[in-house]
Design a protein around this motif. Structure first.
Motif, short mmCIF file in Angstrom:
data_model
loop_
_atom_site.label_atom_id
_atom_site.label_comp_id
_atom_site.label_asym_id
_atom_site.label_seq_id
_atom_site.Cartn_x
_atom_site.Cartn_y
_atom_site.Cartn_z
N LEU A 100 0.84 -1.21 0.00
CA LEU A 100 0.00 0.00 0.00
C LEU A 100 0.86 1.24 0.00
CD1 LEU A 100 -0.29 1.73 2.90
CD2 LEU A 100 -1.43 -0.32 3.60
N ILE A 101 0.27 2.34 -0.50
CA ILE A 101 0.91 3.65 -0.53
C ILE A 101 -0.09 4.67 0.00
CG2 ILE A 101 1.93 5.44 -1.99
CD1 ILE A 101 2.52 3.16 -4.05
N PHE A 102 0.37 5.48 0.93
CA PHE A 102 -0.43 6.58 1.47
C PHE A 102 0.38 7.86 1.31
CE2 PHE A 102 -1.02 9.44 5.13
CZ PHE A 102 -2.35 9.79 4.95
N GLN A 103 -0.25 8.90 0.76
CA GLN A 103 0.39 10.21 0.62
C GLN A 103 -0.56 11.27 1.13
OE1 GLN A 103 1.20 10.22 -3.59
NE2 GLN A 103 3.23 9.34 -3.29
N THR A 104 -0.01 12.33 1.74
CA THR A 104 -0.86 13.41 2.23
C THR A 104 -0.22 14.77 2.00
OG1 THR A 104 -2.11 14.26 4.12
CG2 THR A 104 0.04 13.29 4.60
N LYS A 105 -1.07 15.76 1.73
CA LYS A 105 -0.66 17.15 1.64
C LYS A 105 -0.98 17.89 2.95
CE LYS A 105 -1.59 17.55 -3.27
NZ LYS A 105 -2.31 18.28 -4.32
N ASP A 106 -1.69 17.21 3.85
CA ASP A 106 -2.25 17.86 5.03
C ASP A 106 -1.26 18.09 6.16
OD1 ASP A 106 -4.70 17.89 3.75
OD2 ASP A 106 -5.31 15.97 4.62
N TYR A 107 -0.22 17.29 6.29
CA TYR A 107 0.71 17.42 7.40
C TYR A 107 2.03 16.73 7.09
CZ TYR A 107 -1.54 12.91 8.23
OH TYR A 107 -2.07 11.66 8.07
N SER A 108 3.03 17.07 7.90
CA SER A 108 4.34 16.42 7.84
C SER A 108 4.48 15.51 9.06
CB SER A 108 5.46 17.46 7.85
OG SER A 108 5.37 18.28 6.71
N ILE A 109 5.17 14.41 8.90
CA ILE A 109 5.35 13.42 9.97
C ILE A 109 6.70 13.64 10.64
CG2 ILE A 109 5.56 10.96 10.49
CD1 ILE A 109 3.72 10.43 8.06
N GLU A 110 6.68 13.71 11.96
CA GLU A 110 7.90 13.83 12.76
C GLU A 110 8.42 12.45 13.17
OE1 GLU A 110 10.83 14.85 15.74
OE2 GLU A 110 10.06 15.92 13.99
N ASP A 111 7.48 11.51 13.46
CA ASP A 111 7.88 10.17 13.90
C ASP A 111 6.75 9.19 13.60
OD1 ASP A 111 9.47 8.22 15.01
OD2 ASP A 111 9.42 9.02 17.04
#
Length: 192
Positions: free
Chosen positions: A146-157
């Motif tokens: 699976l692939i998940f992409q988002t424009k809504d936020y950045s991941i720190e951890d």
């Protein structure tokens, strides 16, 4: 003309297959305490492993490889054939995290861009790629899942909660300056 049509059909078929991997993971809010608890349990799991990740790959005829020259990439190389699968994330700094699920049936590759100017360089801010790990030798044992992409936020951890559940720590605002006084939000999701 026939050769062009066949090549186009094969190319479109491969693209359609990859498109089917894109999903929305439907994250739900969790507390900072819950996220921290998942992290502590994951660290304990890693330190108690009977077999390191490199040994796990080696037994399957794979070697973990990395390359950095302005853009960082990570991948797996099939020992027998020399074929490579580049699994690093979509951003110049490479992967934020590459880790196995608790039962080693999935391999997670997560990357993120923490600048508010992401749309000057990228189509999204963060991505999570999951590979299914099978008992097959070589690259046949690591299949895109699976692939998940988002424009809504950045991941720190990011951390595994169980074999099909992830928890993430995200920036609640754009990261600027020296990183002091950053605020975070914590989310969790499961996949099938």
């Amino acid at each position: 003309m026939l050769i062009f049509t066949l090549c186009l059909a094969v190319n479109l078929s491969a693209q359609t297959e990859k498109d089917s991997l894109y999903i929305d993971l439907n994250f739900k809010s969790i507390s900072k305490v819950a996220f921290t608890d998942y992290l502590l349990k994951d660290v304990k799991r890693v330190t108690n492993e009977k077999e390191s990740d490199s040994t796990f790959f080696k037994k399957r005829g794979l070697t973990f490889i990395e390359y950095c020259d302005q853009i960082c990439e990570s991948g797996l190389k099939e020992d027998e054939t020399g074929k490579e699968l580049w699994i690093a994330g979509s951003f110049d700094l490479g992967a934020l995290s590459i880790s196995f699920s608790k039962d080693r049936t999935y391999l997670l590759v997560c990357s993120s861009y923490d600048g508010s100017d992401y749309d000057n360089y990228y189509d999204f801010r963060a991505d999570i790629n999951i590979y299914k790990v099978t008992n097959n030798k070589g690259l046949k044992g690591i299949q895109p899942y699976l692939i998940f992409q988002t424009k809504d936020y950045s991941i720190e951890d990011i951390v595994w909660v169980n074999k099909n559940t992830l928890a993430i720590k995200i920036y609640t605002e754009d990261r600027t300056g020296n990183g002091e006084n950053l605020k975070f939000k914590y989310l969790k999701t499961s996949f099938k």
